[in-house]
Design an enzyme around this catalytic site. Structure first.
Site, PDB file in Angstrom:
ATOM      1  N   ARG A  51      17.120   6.182 -21.959  1.00  0.00           N
ATOM      2  CA  ARG A  51      18.324   6.023 -23.026  1.00  0.00           C
ATOM      3  C   ARG A  51      17.726   5.338 -24.111  1.00  0.00           C
ATOM      4  NH1 ARG A  51      23.908   4.337 -20.848  1.00  0.00           N
ATOM      5  NH2 ARG A  51      24.102   3.975 -23.139  1.00  0.00           N
ATOM      6  N   LYS A 148      15.222   8.555  -3.213  1.00  0.00           N
ATOM      7  CA  LYS A 148      16.325   7.809  -2.080  1.00  0.00           C
ATOM      8  C   LYS A 148      17.050   6.711  -3.031  1.00  0.00           C
ATOM      9  CE  LYS A 148      15.850   4.391   0.624  1.00  0.00           C
ATOM     10  NZ  LYS A 148      15.338   2.920   0.687  1.00  0.00           N
ATOM     11  N   HIS A 178       8.909   7.891   0.541  1.00  0.00           N
ATOM     12  CA  HIS A 178       7.833   7.338   0.297  1.00  0.00           C
ATOM     13  C   HIS A 178       6.884   7.079   1.343  1.00  0.00           C
ATOM     14  CE1 HIS A 178       9.254   3.365   0.312  1.00  0.00           C
ATOM     15  NE2 HIS A 178       7.827   2.947   0.559  1.00  0.00           N
ATOM     16  N   LYS A 182       2.651   7.577   2.746  1.00  0.00           N
ATOM     17  CA  LYS A 182       1.430   6.730   2.927  1.00  0.00           C
ATOM     18  C   LYS A 182       0.396   7.287   3.821  1.00  0.00           C
ATOM     19  CE  LYS A 182       5.265   2.973   3.416  1.00  0.00           C
ATOM     20  NZ  LYS A 182       4.513   1.770   2.872  1.00  0.00           N
ATOM     21  N   GLU A 216       9.423  -6.856   7.366  1.00  0.00           N
ATOM     22  CA  GLU A 216       8.943  -7.419   6.081  1.00  0.00           C
ATOM     23  C   GLU A 216       9.259  -8.637   5.811  1.00  0.00           C
ATOM     24  OE1 GLU A 216      10.243  -4.421   2.624  1.00  0.00           O
ATOM     25  OE2 GLU A 216      11.800  -4.287   3.962  1.00  0.00           O
ATOM     26  N   ASP A 235      19.236   1.844   4.607  1.00  0.00           N
ATOM     27  CA  ASP A 235      18.129   1.488   3.717  1.00  0.00           C
ATOM     28  C   ASP A 235      16.894   1.839   4.258  1.00  0.00           C
ATOM     29  OD1 ASP A 235      17.021   0.480   1.188  1.00  0.00           O
ATOM     30  OD2 ASP A 235      16.191  -1.084   2.409  1.00  0.00           O
ATOM     31  N   HIS A 240      13.262   6.007   6.575  1.00  0.00           N
ATOM     32  CA  HIS A 240      11.929   5.899   6.721  1.00  0.00           C
ATOM     33  C   HIS A 240      11.471   5.832   8.244  1.00  0.00           C
ATOM     34  CE1 HIS A 240      11.894   5.148   2.410  1.00  0.00           C
ATOM     35  NE2 HIS A 240      12.096   3.902   2.551  1.00  0.00           N
ATOM     36  N   LYS A 331      14.354  -7.645   7.262  1.00  0.00           N
ATOM     37  CA  LYS A 331      13.721  -8.412   6.087  1.00  0.00           C
ATOM     38  C   LYS A 331      13.672 -10.019   6.407  1.00  0.00           C
ATOM     39  CE  LYS A 331      15.268  -5.284   2.432  1.00  0.00           C
ATOM     40  NZ  LYS A 331      13.905  -4.678   2.200  1.00  0.00           N
TER      41      LYS A 331
HETATM   42  C1  BG6 Z   1      12.548   1.004   0.399  1.00  0.00           C
HETATM   43  C2  BG6 Z   1      13.437   0.120   0.679  1.00  0.00           C
HETATM   44  O1  BG6 Z   1      12.843   2.309   0.593  1.00  0.00           O
HETATM   45  O2  BG6 Z   1      11.384   0.619   1.054  1.00  0.00           O
HETATM   46  C3  BG6 Z   1      13.078  -1.446   0.565  1.00  0.00           C
HETATM   47  O3  BG6 Z   1      14.918   0.315  -0.180  1.00  0.00           O
HETATM   48  C4  BG6 Z   1      11.927  -1.577   1.395  1.00  0.00           C
HETATM   49  O4  BG6 Z   1      14.483  -2.215   0.960  1.00  0.00           O
HETATM   50  C5  BG6 Z   1      10.863  -0.734   0.879  1.00  0.00           C
HETATM   51  O5  BG6 Z   1      11.559  -2.947   0.839  1.00  0.00           O
HETATM   52  C6  BG6 Z   1       9.760  -0.913   1.935  1.00  0.00           C
HETATM   53  O6  BG6 Z   1       8.752  -0.134   1.456  1.00  0.00           O
HETATM   54  P1  BG6 Z   1       7.010  -0.690   1.994  1.00  0.00           P
HETATM   55  O7  BG6 Z   1       6.485   0.566   1.407  1.00  0.00           O
HETATM   56  O8  BG6 Z   1       6.969  -1.846   1.163  1.00  0.00           O
HETATM   57  O9  BG6 Z   1       7.219  -0.615   3.348  1.00  0.00           O
END
Ligand code: BG6
Length: 482
Positions: A51, A148, A178, A182, A216, A235, A240, A331
């Site tokens: 925008r 997502k 994603h 990987k 994480e 999430d 994932h 986390k």
């Molecule tokens: C994202 C989540 O899809 O994946 C995040 O929304 C998370 O909360 C992230 O931190 C982790 O991705 P990666 O590639 O760092 O393991």
């Protein structure tokens, strides 16, 4: 070893939401690396659209700054940066009006592959899909990429699928998870289906249990509002960890075509058992040296959202009945470490006697950091004094095995090139996403109905103590994190 790179066809890629965080942090650096590596052809062009009223020069300056930031990957050289900036352009468009779309139409070339990357909030998917089609920007081959979160539950995911289906066919829609991009996640398929070694043992008869961990160290950071509304289940697990579970548990597809692979994943999701509430442990991190407590970070001290979840999942099919899959993610844990561990059963009889030291065989696939694979096997401890057994690791770091100059590319590099190549294997199909929500919705509803709070855990720990009980009561132990 230097990776072989096959250039993709010339393309116009329109990144909608081009000034946003994802585009700047992931999409543009990924494309720049593909250009530097020779995979993005000189005729590849990227049009940033957002925008903000910006000139192309201002936009390029913004991207140039983003490319300088170290996002955990190898730095991008000044020459690669400069080359990339010549391939990008900018146009201001408004998803909710007709402004700018005519100009965008004039920038697109008729004879190259065309893709639109919706790097925006899902609330805008419908508006964007409509503008793109109404302004005649989409040919039948045009691809669209969506990120997502794909829905918040089954109902919203269905609604998103329906909105997209009004304008595009399933073959045009690339839903990103994603994790599938990987390198080591794709390696799961290679390990399973390109080796004879593991497949005969890959079932409930020989596998005692599977542990999938995505730990994480970061907290929720700047995404408080989104995260507090979602939690670790939505999430991370619904998407994932679910994908990792599918790749571990699925039957061999009959070939590596997108629908053959996705059909097999879908069968796994549909075979997942409902999860009992006492097979779930949810946690919330406390304050630590790296930041405030979860409640303070999301500015909602009464929040019941989980920043950690562990759950025991069963699969009701012939291959896996009786082998639990334990999943956990969180986390602010002790380390950034993601792995899949396949723990095999004990041999049926010990010829070395009752007192022999015994450890089960374990195959560990490390996703990050230090991507690699370890197989723990029993051997004889060297030296005289009888037959003493010892478990040792056959350890392979992919970086070491494949050579120092072998860079493991970021997931987005692979995924965006697959969009241009028209390969949907590593993207989620609409029915797959809906099935994953259909499984996770009742799990979430279960704890919401029970009013359960998430248990506190210390930042920098392995999660709430109760998560250990989840395995201990089955006579098992979590692997250490990190
Ligand atoms: C994202 C989540 O899809 O994946 C995040 O929304 C998370 O909360 C992230 O931190 C982790 O991705 P990666 O590639 O760092 O393991």
């Amino acid at each position: 070893m230097v990776a072989r790179v096959i250039p993709v066809d010339p393309f116009d890629l329109v990144v909608l939401g081009a000034t946003g965080d994802l585009a700047q942090r992931k999409i543009f650096p990924a494309l720049c690396r593909r250009l530097a590596d020779g995979q993005m052809p000189a005729e590849g062009r990227i049009i940033g659209a957002a925008r903000s009223a910006m000139t192309p020069a201002e936009f390029k300056a913004m991207v140039a700054e983003s490319l300088k930031v170290d996002h955990g990957a190898a730095p991008i050289s000044a020459a690669d940066r400069a080359a990339f900036l010549t391939a990008i352009d900018y146009v201001a468009v408004d998803a909710r009006s007709d402004e700018g779309w005519g100009a965008l139409a004039g920038m697109l070339r008729p004879d190259v592959t065309r893709a639109f990357y919706f790097s925006v909030a899902p609330a805008l998917f419908g508006d964007l899909a409509q503008r793109v089609t109404e302004h005649g920007l989409a040919t039948p081959e045009t691809r669209i990429v969506v990120e997502k979160p794909f829905g918040h539950d089954l109902e919203t995911a269905r609604a998103l699928n329906a909105i997209l289906a009004r304008h595009f066919t399933e073959a045009q829609i690339y839903r990103i998870d994603h994790y599938l991009g990987k390198e080591t996640v794709q390696n799961l398929m290679a390990v399973r289906f390109a080796n004879i070694l593991f497949e005969p043992l890959w079932n409930a008869r020989f596998v005692d249990h599977v542990q999938i961990t995505v730990a994480e160290t970061v907290g929720v950071g700047g995404r408080a509002e989104y995260y507090d509304h979602s939690g670790a289940m939505r999430d991370m697990v619904q998407n994932h960890l679910m994908q990792l579970l599918c790749l571990i548990a699925m039957e061999p597809p009959f070939n590596f075509e997108p629908d053959a692979v996705r059909d097999e994943k879908l069968k796994v999701i549909r075979a997942l058992d409902p999860v009992a509430q006492d097979d779930i442990v949810r946690g919330q991190y406390g304050a630590g040296p790296d930041g405030p407590s979860y409640g303070d970070e999301v500015e909602n001290p009464q929040s019941t959202t989980e920043s950690y979840i562990a759950l025991k999942v069963g699969i009701s099919n012939w291959r896996w009945k009786g082998t639990p899959f334990y999943l956990r993610t969180g986390k602010r844990l002790a380390a950034r470490a993601s792995e899949i561990a396949v723990i095999f059963r004990d041999p049926p009889h010990s010829i070395f006697g009752e007192d022999a030291e015994w450890r089960e065989n374990v195959l560990v696939i490390r996703l990050q950091p230090d991507e690699g694979m370890t197989l723990r096997v029993m051997i004889k401890e060297p030296g005289p004094g009888g037959m003493r057994l010892k478990d040792v690791a056959l350890d392979m770091s992919f970086a070491e095995a494949l050579g120092d100059d072998m860079q493991i590319p970021d997931a987005y590099e692979r995924l965006i090139m697959d969009v241009i190549r028209g390969n949907q294997t590593l993207f989620m199909r609409g029915d797959e996403v809906e099935a994953a929500w259909a499984w996770s919705d009742p799990v979430i509803a279960g704890w919401q109905d029970g009013g359960a709070r998430a248990l506190p855990y210390a930042a920098g720990s392995a999660g709430p103590a109760a998560a250990a009980d989840l395995l201990q009561r089955d006579g098992r132990l979590w692997r250490e994190i990190g």
